[in-house]
Scaffold this active site. Structure first.
Site, PDB file in Angstrom:
ATOM      1  N   ASP A   6       0.814  -1.219   0.000  1.00  0.00           N
ATOM      2  CA  ASP A   6       0.000   0.000   0.000  1.00  0.00           C
ATOM      3  C   ASP A   6       0.849   1.273   0.000  1.00  0.00           C
ATOM      4  O   ASP A   6       1.939   1.291   0.566  1.00  0.00           O
ATOM      5  CB  ASP A   6      -0.893  -0.039   1.253  1.00  0.00           C
ATOM      6  CG  ASP A   6      -2.045   0.923   1.157  1.00  0.00           C
ATOM      7  OD1 ASP A   6      -2.309   1.449   0.070  1.00  0.00           O
ATOM      8  OD2 ASP A   6      -2.690   1.152   2.191  1.00  0.00           O
ATOM      9  N   ASN A  62     -10.840  -2.632  -5.875  1.00  0.00           N
ATOM     10  CA  ASN A  62     -10.028  -1.678  -6.641  1.00  0.00           C
ATOM     11  C   ASN A  62     -10.639  -1.318  -8.005  1.00  0.00           C
ATOM     12  O   ASN A  62     -10.206  -0.366  -8.649  1.00  0.00           O
ATOM     13  CB  ASN A  62      -8.591  -2.187  -6.841  1.00  0.00           C
ATOM     14  CG  ASN A  62      -7.745  -2.114  -5.587  1.00  0.00           C
ATOM     15  OD1 ASN A  62      -6.823  -2.901  -5.395  1.00  0.00           O
ATOM     16  ND2 ASN A  62      -8.032  -1.156  -4.707  1.00  0.00           N
TER      17      ASN A  62
HETATM   18  C1  FPP Z   1      -1.600   0.227  -3.405  1.00  0.00           C
HETATM   19  O1  FPP Z   1      -1.326   1.578  -3.432  1.00  0.00           O
HETATM   20  C2  FPP Z   1      -1.449  -0.444  -4.701  1.00  0.00           C
HETATM   21  C3  FPP Z   1      -2.440  -1.039  -5.439  1.00  0.00           C
HETATM   22  C4  FPP Z   1      -3.844  -1.025  -5.015  1.00  0.00           C
HETATM   23  C5  FPP Z   1      -2.279  -1.774  -6.698  1.00  0.00           C
HETATM   24  C6  FPP Z   1      -1.018  -1.800  -7.430  1.00  0.00           C
HETATM   25  C7  FPP Z   1       0.105  -2.543  -6.849  1.00  0.00           C
HETATM   26  C8  FPP Z   1       1.262  -2.560  -7.445  1.00  0.00           C
HETATM   27  C9  FPP Z   1       1.444  -1.902  -8.772  1.00  0.00           C
HETATM   28  C10 FPP Z   1       2.400  -3.256  -6.831  1.00  0.00           C
HETATM   29  C11 FPP Z   1       3.002  -4.301  -7.732  1.00  0.00           C
HETATM   30  C12 FPP Z   1       2.183  -5.472  -7.988  1.00  0.00           C
HETATM   31  C13 FPP Z   1       2.304  -6.355  -8.986  1.00  0.00           C
HETATM   32  C14 FPP Z   1       2.181  -7.790  -8.695  1.00  0.00           C
HETATM   33  C15 FPP Z   1       2.484  -5.984 -10.389  1.00  0.00           C
HETATM   34  P1  FPP Z   1      -2.500   2.629  -3.476  1.00  0.00           P
HETATM   35  O2  FPP Z   1      -2.788   2.960  -4.877  1.00  0.00           O
HETATM   36  O3  FPP Z   1      -3.678   2.132  -2.703  1.00  0.00           O
HETATM   37  O4  FPP Z   1      -1.834   3.841  -2.734  1.00  0.00           O
HETATM   38  P2  FPP Z   1      -2.549   4.942  -1.823  1.00  0.00           P
HETATM   39  O5  FPP Z   1      -3.164   4.207  -0.657  1.00  0.00           O
HETATM   40  O6  FPP Z   1      -1.417   5.813  -1.422  1.00  0.00           O
HETATM   41  O7  FPP Z   1      -3.568   5.627  -2.675  1.00  0.00           O
END
Ligand code: FPP
Length: 245
Positions: A25, A73
């Site tokens: 996160d 998401n």
């Molecule tokens: C969390 O940060 C991330 C995600 C919900 C999705 C994406 C994850 C990645 C790209 C990591 C790598 C994964 C793979 C397997 C390719 P957020 O967007 O929720 O951040 P925030 O809470 O600061 O808004």
């Protein structure tokens, strides 16, 4: 919240947790702090993900589950979702050789609904190519929700009851566990969540019944192997009683 990630203890390799889960996160906030689009945070997040996976593998960790995309998401803007899927697709292409060379088994957990055919084919290919490896398994939770997984198990059991192959009295927690996405998917021992949030967000609900939790203010793009060491070291200092005394 105190930053519990400043010192650098080394985890004892002889008693590692069997299964670690990571909620990756903070990508969006990391990017925002730098005046960049959220997707720039995800791109760095993927690099960190690869580094941590191979570090965990070198440590000798048996099972690692990462939360890449939750069923919730999909509420994000389409452009961000598209970019995350594209990054995942690219990650598979770029890391496949390393997964093979390092003998990391890849398994995806989650629903296949709403995922594109091209990505699904690629996921199937990487799973087939790496299924033979047993030392370290990386579970990538994609389009994953813990409630959805439990619902999936409930539906499978209900189907067996309707077909007369199972009687409701024979449904035990063990049997529910065996009807989740993977029959041999073990309970999670330690859940790591960076970025200052302290919630489970529908991650591994069934498997986390006795999980230990480790939180840190560090944002995922800043997460380093030393944070993993620290989290496992802290875990090793805890006294797990599983409801006993
Ligand atoms: C969390 O940060 C991330 C995600 C919900 C999705 C994406 C994850 C990645 C790209 C990591 C790598 C994964 C793979 C397997 C390719 P957020 O967007 O929720 O951040 P925030 O809470 O600061 O808004």
């Amino acid at each position: 919240m105190p930053d519990n990630s400043k010192t650098k203890p080394i985890a004892d390799r002889s008693c590692l947790p069997n299964h670690v889960g990571i909620i990756m996160d903070g990508n969006g906030r990391w990017a925002k702090k730098r005046g960049l689009p959220r997707t720039a945070g995800h791109a760095v997040g993927v690099k960190v993900f690869k580094k941590i996976v191979f570090y965990a593998r070198d440590m000798g960790l048996k099972n690692l589950t990462v939360y890449a995309f939750s069923t919730e998401n999909w509420k994000r803007p389409e452009s961000e979702i598209d970019r995350i899927m594209q990054l995942l697709d690219q990650m598979i292409d770029e890391a496949l050789d390393d997964f093979m060379n390092q003998k990391v088994r890849i398994r995806f957990i989650g629903s296949r609904e709403r995922l594109g055919k091209r990505l699904l084919d690629k996921m199937d290919r990487v799973m087939a190519l790496t299924e033979q490896f047993g030392d370290t398994t990386l579970y990538i939770a994609l389009n994953y929700g813990g409630r959805q997984e439990i619902t999936h198990a409930a539906a499978a059991l209900a189907r067996k009851c309707v077909e007369g192959r199972l009687s409701p009295e024979d449904i035990t927690p063990e049997l529910v566990g065996k009807n989740l996405y993977y029959e041999d998917f073990d309970s999670v021992d330690l859940i790591i969540r960076p970025s200052g949030e302290q919630r489970l967000s529908n991650f591994l609900l069934w498997q986390s019944a006795y999980a230990e939790f480790w939180y840190s203010d560090v944002l995922w793009p800043d997460f380093k192997p030393e944070h993993l060491e620290r989290a496992i070291y802290d875990y090793q200092q805890r006294n797990r009683r599983f409801g006993g005394i």
